[in-house]
Design a protein around this motif. Structure first.
Motif, mmCIF file in Angstrom:
data_model
loop_
_atom_site.group_PDB
_atom_site.id
_atom_site.type_symbol
_atom_site.label_atom_id
_atom_site.label_comp_id
_atom_site.label_asym_id
_atom_site.label_seq_id
_atom_site.Cartn_x
_atom_site.Cartn_y
_atom_site.Cartn_z
ATOM 1 N N LYS A 277 -0.687 10.138 0.054
ATOM 2 C CA LYS A 277 0.466 8.941 0.272
ATOM 3 C C LYS A 277 0.321 8.301 1.668
ATOM 4 O O LYS A 277 1.172 7.234 1.771
ATOM 5 C CB LYS A 277 1.630 9.601 0.169
ATOM 6 N N CYS A 278 -0.374 8.896 2.502
ATOM 7 C CA CYS A 278 -0.677 8.076 3.928
ATOM 8 C C CYS A 278 -1.926 6.994 4.058
ATOM 9 O O CYS A 278 -1.778 6.613 5.184
ATOM 10 C CB CYS A 278 -0.871 9.190 4.976
ATOM 11 N N LEU A 279 -2.409 6.955 2.931
ATOM 12 C CA LEU A 279 -3.242 5.770 2.899
ATOM 13 C C LEU A 279 -2.644 4.544 2.411
ATOM 14 O O LEU A 279 -2.099 4.651 1.396
ATOM 15 C CB LEU A 279 -4.421 6.156 1.906
ATOM 16 N N LYS A 280 -2.823 3.419 3.178
ATOM 17 C CA LYS A 280 -2.027 2.115 2.964
ATOM 18 C C LYS A 280 -2.781 1.197 3.135
ATOM 19 O O LYS A 280 -3.999 0.966 3.869
ATOM 20 C CB LYS A 280 -0.833 1.967 3.953
ATOM 21 N N TYR A 281 -3.071 0.066 2.183
ATOM 22 C CA TYR A 281 -3.797 -1.080 2.125
ATOM 23 C C TYR A 281 -2.941 -2.241 2.872
ATOM 24 O O TYR A 281 -1.839 -2.662 2.348
ATOM 25 C CB TYR A 281 -4.084 -1.468 0.650
ATOM 26 N N ASP A 282 -3.404 -2.973 3.789
ATOM 27 C CA ASP A 282 -2.741 -4.078 4.344
ATOM 28 C C ASP A 282 -3.647 -5.249 3.933
ATOM 29 O O ASP A 282 -4.635 -5.705 4.489
ATOM 30 C CB ASP A 282 -3.217 -4.065 5.980
ATOM 31 N N GLN A 283 -3.247 -6.047 2.934
ATOM 32 C CA GLN A 283 -3.702 -7.329 2.268
ATOM 33 C C GLN A 283 -4.005 -8.584 3.402
ATOM 34 O O GLN A 283 -4.365 -9.168 2.934
ATOM 35 C CB GLN A 283 -2.976 -7.530 1.267
#
Length: 529
Positions: A277-283
């Protein structure tokens, strides 16, 4: 007969079983006499311990499979990786080690502050050692691997777990890829991320030389050498990466906009949150492309960048007339990981009601490395190759903005004839993903003609295709494709599929009277006897 949906759910979510002693497969067709060796496969295989269950498919404890080919016969065996994680969970009869998508509290007597403090001290440097992704060769040793600082050596004949190795005893790494590269001399190249270094987070590329004469006194990892390190562009948000590219002279590293939030990771236990849950995608971010000289460890100083995307697997990379060409499987976002949460597999995806993830794209990027940036006007496309629509456009600040050439759509888990790794190539092989993680086809793709061939069979789920070259190969596709196939038809046992790589027609199958589980990656070890 069971309902189809329940059969699919069982194929994806059930726990597998060991077949500790080799059993002979029933052969249909003819396996080439030259095919001598063992195909090792790795993947999650145990999803429940006692009354506890994993919440993500990538959390299941590793089950190693071997398919041994000898004199036209095939023998199968499988064993669970006896990692420390496995031992602790089995001893406690419940899940006590936190994984990618499942949080565990080892000691229910400790209060939340004690748990959080322990997590902060231990979890960032030392994750689980449940190596479920791939098999890596270092020298003449083979290791079950995943994206953590631990790997576990296995005996390739018996599948027994030999010992656990900590990368951190040889190099300062917290994470490492499970997809290395090998050169013709037997050296292994890999890379990882150092999160807790004194100089801040950095990406580290390293080389493990081929085995020394006395392996016992001088094991391969003892001679590990760092090639270079690359500073993380945003120290609190290192990029996630699952693989990288390599050409004759360069390492290709894609620093993508899919990132690990370090602060969120450090405080995850307070909030009952997993590191997945600490992985985030910044589009709204960009993708950076790094070229590092394999010999000197120096990075090409020009900035190469493109639009945001998510990449897990590289296909191949090579150099062509002053250009570095590298092919990737790209995703529009990170929703593929979400599709593998067990709840999604059980309730949504398997019933056809889930939100469909964007289809993966096979894309080619090209970097001109010999262009004189001072002699051309801003806005010029510096790619001079005629067989691609990929561009590298000069910007005002001297950087190059890359746009890809889309080769194919809907294919993942790519593989090539590894003799053509780092070389200009024509074919790659992959698994067809049409609307979900359920893979029902394997594919041969021709980059030159932009055409493809497929193998499929009703109620069958083939694993990642593995190419094995014939010993007298002349053409790139002279050889066979191997794929372990699980069937939903109760009357059809699992089998090892053997295809002619040139025609993509079935030439043999080895049916196995045992439980064979879906897997992820592996490699073929040639019999040297």
């Amino acid at each position: 007969m069971a309902e189809p949906t329940k059969d699919i759910e069982s194929a994806f979510c059930r726990s597998g079983r060991e077949t500790p002693e080799p059993i002979a497969a029933e052969i249909t067709g003819t396996i080439p006499s030259w095919l001598q060796g063992t195909l090792l496969r790795n993947g999650p295989g145990l999803f429940s311990v006692g009354e506890t269950s994993y919440e993500h498919w990538f959390d299941g404890m590793s089950l190693i499979h071997s398919f041994t080919f000898k004199d036209g016969k095939v023998h199968y065996r499988s064993k669970f990786l006896k990692s420390e994680t496995y031992k602790k969970n089995i001893a406690a009869n419940r899940i006590v080690v936190t994984e990618f998508g499942t949080i565990a509290f080892p000691d229910p007597c400790k209060n939340i502050f004690s748990k959080a403090f322990t997590y902060l001290l231990n979890t960032i440097p030392n994750f689980t050692d449940n190596n479920i992704v791939n098999i890596i060769r270092y020298g003449e040793d083979y290791y079950a691997s995943s994206e953590i600082n631990y790997i576990n050596e296995i005996n390739t004949s018996t599948l027994e777990t030999v010992r656990r190795v900590n990368y951190r005893n040889h190099i300062a790494l917290n994470l490492a890829t499970a997809h290395p590269h090998y050169d013709e001399e037997g050296n292994t190249y890999n890379m990882g991320t150092s999160i807790m270094g004194l100089t801040g987070p950095k990406y580290v590329i390293f080389k493990v030389p081929a085995s020394a004469a006395d392996k016992e006194k001088n094991p391969p990892l003892k001679n590990l050498k760092e090639i270079c390190s690359i500073p993380v562009r945003s120290s609190l948000y290192p990029s996630y990466f699952h693989s990288f590219g390599m050409t004759e002279n360069y390492i290709v590293f894609v620093e993508q906009a899919f990132k690990l939030d370090i602060i969120r990771l450090a405080t995850a236990y307070f909030r009952g949150e997993t590191w997945g849950k600490c992985l985030k995608y910044d589009q709204d971010d960009v993708t950076l492309f790094h070229l590092i000289d394999r010999k000197t460890g120096k990075a090409v100083s020009t900035k190469f960048y493109g639009d945001a995307f998510v990449v897990f697997h590289h296909i191949n990379a090579y150099e062509d007339n002053g250009h570095v060409v590298f092919d990737l499987i790209t995703h529009k976002d990170s929703s593929l990981y979400d599709m593998f949460y067990m709840e999604n597999l059980r309730q949504d995806i398997l019933r056809g009601t889930s939100k469909i993830a964007p289809s993966p794209l096979s894309q080619r990027f090209v970097i001109p490395i010999n262009a004189d940036l001072k002699e051309v006007p801003t806005g010029t496309n510096l790619v001079k190759l005629e067989d691609t629509s990929a561009t590298a456009v000069l910007q005002k600040d001297g950087s190059l903005y890359l746009t890809p050439d889309t080769l194919f759509e809907g294919v993942e888990l790519p593989g090539v004839n590894y003799k053509y790794n780092t070389m200009k190539y024509r074919y790659f092989y992959g698994s067809k993903m049409e609307w979900s993680p359920k893979i029902t086809k394997i594919t041969k793709l021709d980059i030159v003609t932009r055409t493809y061939m497929e193998w499929t069979e009703e109620d069958c789920y083939p694993s990642e295709p593995v190419f094995v070259a014939s010993p007298d190969a002349v053409d790139e596709d002279d050889g066979v494709i191997l794929s372990s196939v699980v069937s939903l038809n109760l009357k059809k046992p699992p089998f090892m599929l053997v295809l002619d790589a040139k025609t993509f027609k079935e030439i043999a199958r080895a049916s196995i009277n045992a439980s064979v589980h879906l897997d992820l990656h592996g490699l073929f070890i040639h019999d040297k006897s």
